[in-house]
Design a protein around this motif. Sequence first.
Motif, short mmCIF file in Angstrom:
data_model
loop_
_atom_site.label_atom_id
_atom_site.label_comp_id
_atom_site.label_asym_id
_atom_site.label_seq_id
_atom_site.Cartn_x
_atom_site.Cartn_y
_atom_site.Cartn_z
N SER A 141 0.84 -1.21 0.00
CA SER A 141 0.00 0.00 0.00
C SER A 141 0.87 1.25 0.00
N ALA A 142 2.06 1.19 0.59
CA ALA A 142 2.95 2.35 0.62
C ALA A 142 3.38 2.72 -0.79
N ASP A 143 3.72 1.71 -1.61
CA ASP A 143 4.09 1.96 -3.01
C ASP A 143 2.95 2.64 -3.76
N TYR A 144 1.76 2.10 -3.55
CA TYR A 144 0.59 2.60 -4.27
C TYR A 144 0.22 4.01 -3.83
N ILE A 145 0.13 4.23 -2.54
CA ILE A 145 -0.27 5.54 -2.02
C ILE A 145 0.74 6.62 -2.43
N ALA A 146 2.01 6.27 -2.50
CA ALA A 146 3.03 7.24 -2.92
C ALA A 146 2.74 7.78 -4.31
N GLY A 153 -6.31 12.94 -7.52
CA GLY A 153 -7.53 12.82 -8.30
C GLY A 153 -7.40 11.98 -9.56
N LYS A 154 -6.19 11.59 -9.93
CA LYS A 154 -6.01 10.82 -11.16
C LYS A 154 -6.39 9.35 -10.95
N PHE A 155 -6.09 8.83 -9.78
CA PHE A 155 -6.35 7.42 -9.51
C PHE A 155 -7.80 7.22 -9.08
N LYS A 156 -8.43 6.19 -9.64
CA LYS A 156 -9.84 5.91 -9.38
C LYS A 156 -9.99 4.77 -8.38
N MET A 157 -10.71 5.04 -7.31
CA MET A 157 -11.05 4.02 -6.32
C MET A 157 -12.52 3.66 -6.52
N GLY A 158 -12.81 2.40 -6.82
CA GLY A 158 -14.19 1.97 -7.03
C GLY A 158 -14.73 1.26 -5.81
N GLY A 159 -16.03 1.35 -5.58
CA GLY A 159 -16.63 0.70 -4.43
C GLY A 159 -18.13 0.59 -4.55
N SER A 177 -3.53 9.55 4.90
CA SER A 177 -2.33 9.54 4.05
C SER A 177 -2.08 10.83 3.29
N GLY A 178 -3.12 11.63 3.12
CA GLY A 178 -2.97 12.83 2.31
C GLY A 178 -3.17 12.59 0.83
N ALA A 179 -3.50 11.34 0.45
CA ALA A 179 -3.77 11.02 -0.95
C ALA A 179 -5.17 11.52 -1.33
N LYS A 180 -5.41 11.66 -2.62
CA LYS A 180 -6.72 12.08 -3.11
C LYS A 180 -7.13 11.23 -4.29
N PHE A 181 -8.25 10.49 -4.12
CA PHE A 181 -8.77 9.62 -5.17
C PHE A 181 -10.00 10.25 -5.82
N THR A 182 -10.34 9.75 -6.99
CA THR A 182 -11.67 9.96 -7.57
C THR A 182 -12.45 8.69 -7.26
N TYR A 183 -13.52 8.82 -6.49
CA TYR A 183 -14.28 7.64 -6.07
C TYR A 183 -15.39 7.35 -7.08
N ILE A 184 -15.47 6.09 -7.52
CA ILE A 184 -16.48 5.65 -8.49
C ILE A 184 -17.40 4.64 -7.81
N PRO A 185 -18.69 4.99 -7.63
CA PRO A 185 -19.63 4.06 -6.98
C PRO A 185 -20.24 3.06 -7.96
#
Length: 332
Positions: A141-146, A153-159, A177-185
Amino acid sequence: MPASKPVRAVAAAAISLLALAGVAHADWAPTKAIEFVVPFSPGGASDQMARVIQAAITKHELVKVPIVIQNKAGASGAEGILDVKGAAKDAHKVLVASTGIFTVPMATGLPFNWKDLTPVGMVAQDEFVLWVNATTPYKTSADYIADVKKNPGKFKMGGTSSKREDQVITAEVEHKSGAKFTYIPYKGGGEASTQLVGKHIDSNPNNPSESIAQWRAGQIRALCLFSDKRSSYTTKVTDAQSWADIPTCKEQGLDVTYNMLRGFFLPGGVSADQSKFYQDLLTKVVETPEFKEYLEKNALRPDFMVGQKFVDFLKQDEARHAEIMKTAGFMK
């Protein structure tokens, strides 16, 4: 000397009263079919659990009446919740509940609180895993979150759905973490996992049960488990890994934990005897081999509690969700 008629009459009346008292204090049992209300669509995690329990009850003849499952999935679970709320004193209707019992009212303003119902018990807690497509280079997760932090906002988190467990976890990851996702429902965890395999999203925080097929097929990779401890299940699921081999997110520096309750509630106004019947029933259910197999197959955390212990848990979990939802800006 034989007793007089008045004495015999008094004695008979006393015996009748004692008999009635015995009936009045007899253990309650259902007299018609029990309706399990699942506030989600058929095939989802809640529905799967309800049907496993239905089958275990039937196979082991734990009740003398049928168990009928009703899926009432409208309005993100609100339809099913309100259906049971509106059935006050009906001990033949049972809500199959998840953490949505908190998050749906908080997010929508639904005129409902779990205290409107009668808590029966919790049989387990669902775990959540952070998944990515197996073709990506990310191993932790550290690799990914970095990388996500470098591209807000570029990376999409779906749920599943909006302002429900998956988006709550996403918000917690962002907050910690301070990361920012675009959430896709999406409509369900199964659909979200399919979208991840197809690379339409970059990650998702899904239940093990809804991603196990893709994980076993080598299509997705488990980065970490959103839990305070590793899973207890050591049987290999893939060629190389068991659920216990997945490190916690906290081990990798992402201090986010989240578990979802799996519980049962009766409508408000039922009697103590009626509630006890279902508490005793769940006590028997969790000891069946079918239910134990279900827990391991789907990597649920065994966590059984009834009565006041369950009520105390609900109070704490409600407060925790209120804080998370407020921080994320999800409160109505």
